[in-house]
Scaffold this motif. Structure first.
Motif, short mmCIF file in Angstrom:
data_model
loop_
_atom_site.label_atom_id
_atom_site.label_comp_id
_atom_site.label_asym_id
_atom_site.label_seq_id
_atom_site.Cartn_x
_atom_site.Cartn_y
_atom_site.Cartn_z
N ALA A 202 -2.74 3.38 -12.15
CA ALA A 202 -3.74 2.40 -11.71
C ALA A 202 -3.41 1.02 -12.26
O ALA A 202 -3.58 0.00 -11.57
N GLU A 203 -2.90 0.96 -13.47
CA GLU A 203 -2.51 -0.32 -14.07
C GLU A 203 -1.31 -0.92 -13.35
O GLU A 203 -1.26 -2.13 -13.10
N LEU A 204 -0.34 -0.06 -12.98
CA LEU A 204 0.83 -0.54 -12.22
C LEU A 204 0.38 -1.05 -10.85
O LEU A 204 0.83 -2.10 -10.40
N LEU A 205 -0.51 -0.33 -10.19
CA LEU A 205 -1.02 -0.77 -8.89
C LEU A 205 -1.72 -2.12 -9.03
O LEU A 205 -1.51 -3.02 -8.20
N ALA A 206 -2.53 -2.30 -10.05
CA ALA A 206 -3.21 -3.59 -10.27
C ALA A 206 -2.18 -4.69 -10.52
O ALA A 206 -2.33 -5.80 -10.01
N TRP A 207 -1.13 -4.39 -11.26
CA TRP A 207 -0.06 -5.37 -11.53
C TRP A 207 0.58 -5.82 -10.21
O TRP A 207 0.79 -7.01 -9.99
#
Length: 83
Positions: free
Chosen positions: A17-22
């Motif tokens: 989820a953090e990579l997607l937000a990035w």
């Protein structure tokens, strides 16, 4: 000619989820004809952009995320559309 750039990264376990937000925060410089962001099991994120350009054209790409966010180096591919 239409060129598609593919960018794929695998996040450290549990940080998909953090990579997607990035990816969503960065966007893509320029004006691609189309842009899609996809996710897959294993905390993977794929970005495909389509450009009206020659195959060899220098086109903007997403950079590599912080090394602590990804489990392995980013993979990149370039394709050209065929009629």
């Amino acid at each position: 000619m239409t060129v598609a750039l593919m960018w794929e990264a695998r996040a450290v376990e549990g940080r998909g989820a953090e990579l997607l937000a990035w990816v969503r925060e960065r966007g893509v410089a320029g004006s691609p004809l189309r842009r899609e962001v996809l996710c897959a099991p294993g905390d993977r994120v794929l970005v495909i952009t389509w450009w009206d350009a020659p195959y060899e054209a220098e086109l903007p790409e997403l950079p590599d995320p912080d090394g602590e966010l990804v489990a392995r180096p980013v993979h990149r591919w370039r394709f050209e559309a065929v009629g």
